[in-house]
Design an enzyme around this catalytic site. Structure first.
Site, PDB file in Angstrom:
ATOM      1  N   CYS A   1     -13.587   3.124 -28.731  1.00 41.89           N
ATOM      2  CA  CYS A   1     -12.614   3.496 -29.613  1.00 41.89           C
ATOM      3  C   CYS A   1     -12.464   2.728 -30.614  1.00 41.89           C
ATOM      4  O   CYS A   1     -12.769   2.772 -32.088  1.00 41.89           O
ATOM      5  CB  CYS A   1     -11.446   3.836 -29.137  1.00 41.89           C
TER       6      CYS A   1
HETATM    7  P1  NAD Z   1     -17.158  11.151 -23.705  1.00 42.62           P
HETATM    8  O1  NAD Z   1     -18.650  10.820 -24.314  1.00 42.62           O
HETATM    9  O2  NAD Z   1     -17.021  10.357 -22.418  1.00 42.62           O
HETATM   10  O3  NAD Z   1     -17.122  12.732 -23.392  1.00 42.62           O
HETATM   11  C1  NAD Z   1     -17.640  13.665 -24.150  1.00 42.62           C
HETATM   12  C2  NAD Z   1     -18.245  14.773 -23.276  1.00 42.62           C
HETATM   13  O4  NAD Z   1     -18.321  15.853 -24.278  1.00 42.62           O
HETATM   14  C3  NAD Z   1     -19.414  14.409 -22.542  1.00 42.62           C
HETATM   15  O5  NAD Z   1     -19.481  14.749 -21.197  1.00 42.62           O
HETATM   16  C4  NAD Z   1     -20.652  15.419 -23.227  1.00 42.62           C
HETATM   17  O6  NAD Z   1     -21.538  15.647 -22.326  1.00 42.62           O
HETATM   18  C5  NAD Z   1     -19.708  16.669 -23.789  1.00 42.62           C
HETATM   19  N1  NAD Z   1     -20.380  17.242 -25.038  1.00 42.62           N
HETATM   20  C6  NAD Z   1     -20.869  16.927 -25.932  1.00 42.62           C
HETATM   21  N2  NAD Z   1     -21.172  17.908 -26.842  1.00 42.62           N
HETATM   22  C7  NAD Z   1     -20.771  19.016 -26.048  1.00 42.62           C
HETATM   23  C8  NAD Z   1     -20.785  20.454 -26.495  1.00 42.62           C
HETATM   24  N3  NAD Z   1     -21.295  20.956 -27.641  1.00 42.62           N
HETATM   25  N4  NAD Z   1     -20.491  21.205 -25.659  1.00 42.62           N
HETATM   26  C9  NAD Z   1     -19.854  20.830 -24.223  1.00 42.62           C
HETATM   27  N5  NAD Z   1     -19.955  19.483 -24.019  1.00 42.62           N
HETATM   28  C10 NAD Z   1     -20.345  18.809 -24.937  1.00 42.62           C
HETATM   29  O7  NAD Z   1     -16.230  10.669 -24.774  1.00 42.62           O
HETATM   30  P2  NAD Z   1     -14.441  10.363 -24.645  1.00 42.62           P
HETATM   31  O8  NAD Z   1     -14.438   8.966 -24.321  1.00 42.62           O
HETATM   32  O9  NAD Z   1     -13.829  11.330 -23.755  1.00 42.62           O
HETATM   33  O10 NAD Z   1     -14.274  10.379 -26.102  1.00 42.62           O
HETATM   34  C11 NAD Z   1     -14.101  11.847 -26.788  1.00 42.62           C
HETATM   35  C12 NAD Z   1     -13.137  11.607 -28.202  1.00 42.62           C
HETATM   36  O11 NAD Z   1     -11.998  11.073 -27.948  1.00 42.62           O
HETATM   37  C13 NAD Z   1     -13.939  10.627 -28.992  1.00 42.62           C
HETATM   38  O12 NAD Z   1     -13.760  11.164 -30.300  1.00 42.62           O
HETATM   39  C14 NAD Z   1     -13.108   9.343 -28.765  1.00 42.62           C
HETATM   40  O13 NAD Z   1     -13.044   8.592 -29.843  1.00 42.62           O
HETATM   41  C15 NAD Z   1     -11.722   9.801 -28.429  1.00 42.62           C
HETATM   42  N6  NAD Z   1     -10.689   9.281 -27.456  1.00 42.62           N
HETATM   43  C16 NAD Z   1     -11.343   8.417 -26.768  1.00 42.62           C
HETATM   44  C17 NAD Z   1     -10.698   7.751 -25.860  1.00 42.62           C
HETATM   45  C18 NAD Z   1     -10.888   6.804 -24.686  1.00 42.62           C
HETATM   46  O14 NAD Z   1     -10.360   5.991 -24.122  1.00 42.62           O
HETATM   47  N7  NAD Z   1     -12.511   7.178 -24.045  1.00 42.62           N
HETATM   48  C19 NAD Z   1      -9.085   7.678 -26.062  1.00 42.62           C
HETATM   49  C20 NAD Z   1      -8.560   8.379 -26.970  1.00 42.62           C
HETATM   50  C21 NAD Z   1      -9.425   9.115 -27.624  1.00 42.62           C
END
Ligand code: NAD
Length: 423
Positions: free
Chosen positions: A268
């Site tokens: 992030c």
């Molecule tokens: P991540 O990479 O862990 O998870 C994303 C998931 O989406 C993956 O499992 C991937 O396989 C899936 N995916 C991608 N394209 C897809 C599609 N078209 N259809 C179905 N599944 C699909 O990411 P994350 O860490 O959960 O982050 C997600 C968002 O949330 C980002 O924008 C991030 O900045 C934000 N965010 C993350 C956190 C954190 O601590 N990780 C906290 C707040 C916000």
């Protein structure tokens, strides 16, 4: 509370936690992920990510029949609201890569073309302000053939959870932010958070996006600030940790995010600050402060190497790296400072031995030339020097280091042969 049928696109850290928590709150949740391995593992009750408490909640909610995982996005037809929780990583030029979000929006829109009743799509992924309105709404309208604000609701509901305490953070947020295209979309998202005991802000789509990235930019700024103060302290023989304590008692400053060390990582802070910086530049605004925040963070992990080199010649030495995840209680190594430190040690000809309680499998994929050990003690044994990169509690035991040189990047221990990064 009205029980809603919720679909979540992306079962990663945010999607899985969001889905499981809404399910625990009594809603019917369907998580969709296009990674078949993740789907299989989740269906068997195994979480593909490490997060305290997540596997227990997963089996509990699957058992109650309220939580399902699918690969096929057509299943969203049977739900009323869809959260987009896919990744928005950084590109080389600092911009956020919207490929996954755009493709998820196309998929959702295509499926919704067949749906007669009202449906709300909520962007939960972190995006640079104006993305939802400028990019996602037009994609949804085009692929669904529907008019946003009339037969299709659109909202932006940023997530503030922290990895390592994600379930608790989701359930007990400091605030909930709901950006909405129109009142009806906002009301639908609001109904999900009705019983939350925190302020609920209703704002425009772009304001919600900015609240999220500005919050992360502020926290990142605090870290780079204290790291810079820490570097100055080090040159003066002052322990920055005492300075931070003294500053933190001031309510206007607060003690959180004032731990000097080898810099921030994770999925992030680096990419949100880079994304905001790139967008500001595109708009002709010179983001002097944000650029400096990133610059401090790039060079900070190299201080570890500098301190090590002041004491020993790195080439040919066995260096133990303790901690690979970007912070404790997670297996996430995205943008972890360990990557820079290990990369630099290898480049300088060190033999790197490493330990992490949770992140070895992830790290191994990118750094196969490192020797991975099962315990901190085993890792330390036979090393010429140790660097501590993540503050896992097991590294706080001074006895494991004996007389070996320890370069501590997080302030977790004090030994006889010791050098702190900013103290
Ligand atoms: P991540 O990479 O862990 O998870 C994303 C998931 O989406 C993956 O499992 C991937 O396989 C899936 N995916 C991608 N394209 C897809 C599609 N078209 N259809 C179905 N599944 C699909 O990411 P994350 O860490 O959960 O982050 C997600 C968002 O949330 C980002 O924008 C991030 O900045 C934000 N965010 C993350 C956190 C954190 O601590 N990780 C906290 C707040 C916000």
């Amino acid at each position: 509370m009205r029980r809603l049928r919720i679909s979540i696109i992306g079962a990663g850290y945010v999607g899985l936690v969001t889905g499981l928590c809404f399910s625990e709150l009594g809603h019917e949740v369907l998580c969709i992920d296009n990674d078949p391995k993740k789907v299989d593992s989740l269906r068997e009750g195994r979480s593909p990510i490490f997060e305290p408490g997540i596997e227990d909640l997963l089996s509990e909610q699957i058992g109650k029949g309220r939580f399902r995982v699918e690969e096929d996005s057509r299943e969203i037809l049977r739900t009323e609201i869809t959260f987009l929780c896919v990744g928005t990583p950084s590109m080389k030029n600092g911009d956020m890569d919207l490929r996954f979000l755009e493709s998820a929006a196309v998929d959702v829109g295509n499926v919704l073309r067949e749906k007669e009743s009202y449906h709300v799509v909520v962007v939960k992924s972190t995006v640079v302000p104006t993305t939802t309105e400028r990019i996602i709404v037009p994609i949804l309208e085009k692929s669904s053939g529907k008019r946003a604000g009339r037969d299709l609701g659109v909202a932006m509901n940023p997530e503030f959870l922290k990895e390592g305490s994600a379930l608790r953070d989701f359930m007990n947020p400091d605030r909930v932010v709901i950006g909405a295209l129109d009142e009806k979309s906002g009301n639908c998202v609001h109904s999900l958070y009705r019983d939350f005991k925190c302020p609920i802000l209703e704002v425009s789509l772009s304001t919600a996006e900015m609240i999220k990235v500005a919050s992360n930019a502020f926290l990142a700024t605090k870290i780079s600030f204290i790291n810079e103060i820490g570097n100055i302290c080090k040159s003066m023989g002052i322990d920055v940790r005492k300075v931070a304590e003294g500053m933190g008692y001031d309510k206007r400053i607060g003690s959180q995010f004032l731990r000097a060390g080898c810099g921030f990582g994770g999925s992030c802070f680096p990419k949100d600050v880079s994304g905001l910086t790139a967008e500001a530049e595109r708009r002709g605004v010179d983001p002097v402060l944000l650029r400096s925040v990133l610059k401090v963070n790039e060079v900070q992990p190299l201080k570890i190497i500098e301190l090590l080199e002041n004491r020993i010649r790195i080439e040919g030495k066995r260096i133990g790296v303790l901690g690979l995840s970007f912070k404790p209680d997670t297996d996430d190594i995205r943008e972890a400072r360990s990557r820079i430190i290990v990369g630099e040690l290898l480049r300088k000809g060190a033999i790197v031995r490493a330990h992490d309680p949770k992140a070895i499998d992830n790290f191994k994929k990118e750094f196969p030339n490192v020797e991975y050990l099962r315990s901190a003690k085993e890792c330390v044994e036979g090393c010429d020097a140790i660097v501590i990169v993540t503050e896992w509690p097991e590294y706080a035991d001074p006895s494991i280091y004996e007389e070996r040189l320890v370069i501590d990047g997080r302030g977790v221990v004090k030994t006889n042969n010791y050098e702190g990064i900013c103290w």
